[in-house]
Design a protein around this motif. Structure first.
Motif, PDB file in Angstrom:
ATOM      1  N   GLN A   1     -46.163 -20.142  -6.304  1.00 53.72           N
ATOM      2  CA  GLN A   1     -46.257 -20.086  -7.755  1.00 53.72           C
ATOM      3  C   GLN A   1     -45.967 -21.458  -8.344  1.00 53.72           C
ATOM      4  O   GLN A   1     -45.007 -22.117  -7.942  1.00 53.72           O
ATOM      5  N   THR A   2     -46.763 -21.852  -9.300  1.00 45.86           N
ATOM      6  CA  THR A   2     -46.470 -23.094 -10.011  1.00 45.86           C
ATOM      7  C   THR A   2     -45.442 -22.797 -11.103  1.00 45.86           C
ATOM      8  O   THR A   2     -45.169 -21.634 -11.419  1.00 45.86           O
ATOM      9  N   ALA A   3     -44.917 -23.851 -11.702  1.00 49.86           N
ATOM     10  CA  ALA A   3     -43.989 -23.669 -12.821  1.00 49.86           C
ATOM     11  C   ALA A   3     -44.690 -22.918 -13.957  1.00 49.86           C
ATOM     12  O   ALA A   3     -44.103 -22.047 -14.596  1.00 49.86           O
ATOM     13  N   ALA A   4     -45.960 -23.243 -14.189  1.00 52.78           N
ATOM     14  CA  ALA A   4     -46.700 -22.551 -15.254  1.00 52.78           C
ATOM     15  C   ALA A   4     -46.803 -21.059 -14.943  1.00 52.78           C
ATOM     16  O   ALA A   4     -46.673 -20.214 -15.833  1.00 52.78           O
ATOM     17  N   ASP A   5     -47.012 -20.726 -13.672  1.00 52.74           N
ATOM     18  CA  ASP A   5     -47.062 -19.313 -13.285  1.00 52.74           C
ATOM     19  C   ASP A   5     -45.753 -18.616 -13.640  1.00 52.74           C
ATOM     20  O   ASP A   5     -45.738 -17.492 -14.134  1.00 52.74           O
ATOM     21  N   ARG A   6     -44.661 -19.305 -13.356  1.00 59.99           N
ATOM     22  CA  ARG A   6     -43.369 -18.669 -13.607  1.00 59.99           C
ATOM     23  C   ARG A   6     -43.074 -18.537 -15.098  1.00 59.99           C
ATOM     24  O   ARG A   6     -42.465 -17.573 -15.539  1.00 59.99           O
ATOM     25  N   PHE A   7     -43.540 -19.490 -15.883  1.00 60.26           N
ATOM     26  CA  PHE A   7     -43.437 -19.328 -17.340  1.00 60.26           C
ATOM     27  C   PHE A   7     -44.259 -18.121 -17.791  1.00 60.26           C
ATOM     28  O   PHE A   7     -43.805 -17.305 -18.596  1.00 60.26           O
ATOM     29  N   ALA A   8     -45.481 -18.025 -17.274  1.00 62.99           N
ATOM     30  CA  ALA A   8     -46.350 -16.917 -17.681  1.00 62.99           C
ATOM     31  C   ALA A   8     -45.727 -15.579 -17.295  1.00 62.99           C
ATOM     32  O   ALA A   8     -45.725 -14.630 -18.092  1.00 62.99           O
ATOM     33  N   VAL A   9     -45.189 -15.509 -16.087  1.00 64.10           N
ATOM     34  CA  VAL A   9     -44.518 -14.275 -15.657  1.00 64.10           C
ATOM     35  C   VAL A   9     -43.400 -13.918 -16.637  1.00 64.10           C
ATOM     36  O   VAL A   9     -43.246 -12.769 -17.046  1.00 64.10           O
ATOM     37  N   GLY A  10     -42.647 -14.918 -17.049  1.00 67.08           N
ATOM     38  CA  GLY A  10     -41.515 -14.680 -17.952  1.00 67.08           C
ATOM     39  C   GLY A  10     -41.929 -14.164 -19.321  1.00 67.08           C
ATOM     40  O   GLY A  10     -41.344 -13.206 -19.830  1.00 67.08           O
ATOM     41  N   VAL A  11     -42.942 -14.780 -19.904  1.00 67.25           N
ATOM     42  CA  VAL A  11     -43.330 -14.336 -21.247  1.00 67.25           C
ATOM     43  C   VAL A  11     -44.037 -12.980 -21.202  1.00 67.25           C
ATOM     44  O   VAL A  11     -43.868 -12.154 -22.095  1.00 67.25           O
TER      45      VAL A  11
END
Lengths: 172, 172
Positions: free
Chosen positions: B11-21
């Motif tokens: 997972q990229t950092a962007a993926d983890r942000f997307a998962v969070g929101v």
């Protein structure tokens, strides 16, 4: 020196996500600030609906919850631990108010300044690191228990009480 | 085939942000679902506070607002444009209800299923692309006017009305 266009182009996707969530938090806080400022000290004593919490209690409640975000997000020490008992542990009007309206407004302003400043300054990737209520070990298994999750939950919480504040009909 | 640990690590950092929101949005929607389900059809007619909107109106209002998120987030065509007039344009009780409680609940469920499914399926980087109310040209100058900003604003909006629904004292 970088032009603003070059600055934009070197932002990573994570940076742009962080900008987005911080911007949304800032807007939610500006909205709450405006609502609280619209009440006179006397009006803070009004209830959001018959038999429900006073505006004064919600101001204290949000101050205490946001103050606790400082250690929870690992952004520093909290400022007003004495607000937990009257505004988190106890229901509204459990005991006579121990704090004046001006002092409570100052606590809200102090907490907001410290918290929102630290939130705006946090490097993007730091949002994906653990919050303080999860151990390093548990965070390894559940990486979604990060600082971002706290910010998002508290934003919905802020909206929750903002919607209640919007119902108050001021007495003439 | 990737193990779940390997999946996490790629997972990229962007993926983890997307998962969070998306996780936060999903939680906010689950909370609203639970609140609306707690009211009988008769109880939907109650006001959130004296002289304020009925729960029925808030159910229609949130359905209309979320239905409009489909084209706004460029996730597909909306399902119930006929709800705009009674639940967005008009104030509550402007005219007699044209829709039954079961039909309104179905609209909420249909819109929720389509919208929340599309939100969960959106690739991470797509959150940083423009929403439909901004032109390509303006978006070039103001990249914060992205789909993420819409999701965040609507999450606070959902919390806003959730806080109001929480005030309803059900009549025996």
């Amino acid at each position: 020196m970088l032009t603003s266009q070059a600055m934009t182009s070197i932002q990573t996707a994570a940076d742009r996500f962080a900008v987005g969530v911080v911007k949304a938090w800032t807007a939610a806080m500006a909205s709450l600030d405006k609502q609280f400022a619209s009440f006179s000290d006397d009006e803070l004593q009004q209830e959001i609906a018959p038999g429900k919490n006073r505006v004064f209690y919600l101001l204290g409640h949000l101050t205490a919850v946001h103050d606790r975000m400082l250690p929870l997000l690992r952004l520093g020490a909290r400022l007003y631990p004495e607000l937990d008992q009257p505004f988190l542990t106890d229901a509204d009007r459990t005991s006579p108010d121990q704090i004046s309206a001006p002092a409570l407004r100052k606590a809200w302003a102090d907490v907001s300044a410290k918290l929102n400043g630290a939130i705006a300054a946090l490097p993007s990737d730091e949002w994906l690191t653990r919050h303080d209520a999860v151990s390093e070990e548990d965070f390894g298994k559940e990486p979604a228990r990060n600082r971002l999750s706290v910010l998002q939950a508290r934003m919905t919480h802020a909206g929750f009480h903002s919607g209640q504040l919007a119902l108050v009909v001021k007495k003439k």
